[in-house]
Design an enzyme around this catalytic site. Structure first.
Site, PDB file in Angstrom:
ATOM      1  N   HIS A  89     -21.032  -9.281 -18.126  1.00 52.62           N
ATOM      2  CA  HIS A  89     -20.089  -8.375 -18.793  1.00 52.62           C
ATOM      3  C   HIS A  89     -19.031  -9.097 -19.631  1.00 52.62           C
ATOM      4  CE1 HIS A  89     -22.224  -5.311 -16.821  1.00 52.62           C
ATOM      5  NE2 HIS A  89     -21.549  -5.215 -15.698  1.00 52.62           N
ATOM      6  N   HIS A 116     -18.898   1.544 -18.445  1.00 56.06           N
ATOM      7  CA  HIS A 116     -19.323   1.226 -17.083  1.00 56.06           C
ATOM      8  C   HIS A 116     -18.850   2.285 -16.080  1.00 56.06           C
ATOM      9  CE1 HIS A 116     -20.711  -1.217 -13.777  1.00 56.06           C
ATOM     10  NE2 HIS A 116     -21.163  -2.114 -14.622  1.00 56.06           N
ATOM     11  N   GLU A 153     -25.835   2.493 -17.957  1.00 56.29           N
ATOM     12  CA  GLU A 153     -25.163   1.746 -19.020  1.00 56.29           C
ATOM     13  C   GLU A 153     -26.089   1.584 -20.224  1.00 56.29           C
ATOM     14  OE1 GLU A 153     -23.926  -1.898 -16.827  1.00 56.29           O
ATOM     15  OE2 GLU A 153     -24.371  -0.606 -15.124  1.00 56.29           O
TER      16      GLU A 153
END
Ligand code: BGC
Length: 344
Positions: free
Chosen positions: A99, A169, A305
């Site tokens: 991420h 997210h 996602e």
């Protein structure tokens, strides 16, 4: 690691639509903190997981509701290579990067309320942040329309070639009971292929057909039905995998995924122009601070996602368009969550 010092003075924005639904956004991580959907019965139902204080948002490690970037998901060995040049990024999960090493999710964006139902967040990420090349300007707009759709528009530009993969997210749970899990939610995903990963979440070989595996969600089924059954799930504690979306479904602008509450009282569809979606069934949510003041448990919520396949900066062989953004090009993508009552 947070890139800036946690602060209690985080700006909060509320979006309202004409049906009485409401979404709350935080400038911290351009985070979707709450999405309360007005039902016909009069009930207003919270559909996303969240914390009850800014401090909890800043210490939780689940990326609850956050905007993730510059590159969502994992990059193997925290290294990207382009045209023969390798570049080291910040590693934040062992030797890998997850991420974007928290650049977008763990700092305060500049927010501006544009209308009752719309907020815009902008962020400047300087050359070299978390190892990424070039300066980047990013923008995320959230709009709550009268069809109970939360629409997220992402745009970005760079001054050096850089991989870009922005996503939301949020963890969803459509049940009325805040302490429930999503194991009895029905799930549909328009994906014929999933991407197996090793125990560190890194794809090694290529895509696999979902046929005759627990990854086949082309006919809706409960999460519980095949949860933990496949060897590929056992490696990572459940579903934590990307699906290549059926290109024709994406092309036609149809829903790429759908979840339905245990009692079928509420459903949500996901729309995207991205080629893939990561299904994460909250396998490691235990201990994450919850809105109730208590903490979440494994499978309290699930994330869907929308994104490019993991490690795509190093995988020109993945069957989708390049994730590399060039100077002068405009990055744009939209994710749409439509919440509705199937029986009303
Ligand atoms: C990843 C999971 C990770 C979670 C929270 C998800 O996007 O796929 O592996 O545990 O984010 O960091």
């Amino acid at each position: 690691m947070p890139l800036t010092q946690p602060t209690q003075k985080v700006e909060t924005f509320t979006l309202k639509n004409n049906r009485g639904s409401e979404a709350t956004l935080l400038a911290w991580g351009a985070t979707l903190a709450s999405f309360k959907v007005q039902l016909v019965s009069g009930e207003r139902r919270e559909v996303v997981l969240g914390c009850d204080s800014i401090e909890d948002y800043q210490k939780q490690e689940a990326y609850l509701g956050a905007t993730v970037g510059r590159y969502a998901n994992r990059i193997k060995q925290a290294t990207i290579s382009h045209l023969g040049n390798a570049l080291s990024l910040t590693a934040n999960q062992g030797v890998h990067q997850l991420h974007g090493a928290d650049d977008f999710s763990h700092r305060e964006w500049q927010g501006e309320q544009l209308a009752n139902n719309k907020v815009s967040f902008t962020l400047f990420s300087a050359d070299g942040t978390c190892g990424y090349p070039g300066n980047m300007q990013a923008r995320v707009d959230y709009t709550l329309d009268d069809d109970n759709q939360l629409i997220i528009d992402y745009s970005a530009s760079v001054d050096k070639t850089c991989p870009v993969n922005l996503t939301d997210h949020s963890y969803f749970n459509l049940n009325a009971a805040a302490d429930s899990t999503i194991k009895q939610h029905q799930l549909y995903i328009a994906g014929d292929y999933y991407l197996p990963v090793d125990s560190e979440g890194i794809p090694q070989a290529g895509l696999k057909s979902v046929e005759n595996t627990g990854f086949d969600f082309r006919q809706a089924k409960t999460i519980a039905k095949d949860l933990g059954k496949d060897d590929d799930q056992k490696l990572v504690g459940g579903y934590d995998h990307s699906f290549l979306l059926q290109p024709a479904v994406v092309e036609r602008g149809e829903a790429v995924a759908r979840i339905v509450a245990d009692d079928q009282s509420l459903a949500m569809e996901v729309y995207t122009d991205k080629p893939a979606i990561q299904l994460y069934t909250g396998n490691f949510l235990t201990g994450t601070p919850a809105r109730s003041g208590d903490s979440y448990q494994a499978h309290s919520g699930l994330a869907l996602e929308t994104q490019y396949l993991p490690d795509s900066p190093n995988r020109p062989d993945w069957p989708h368009k390049s994730c590399w953004l060039e100077p002068g090009q405009a990055y744009y993508t939209q994710t749409r969550y439509r919440v509705y009552e199937p029986n009303n």
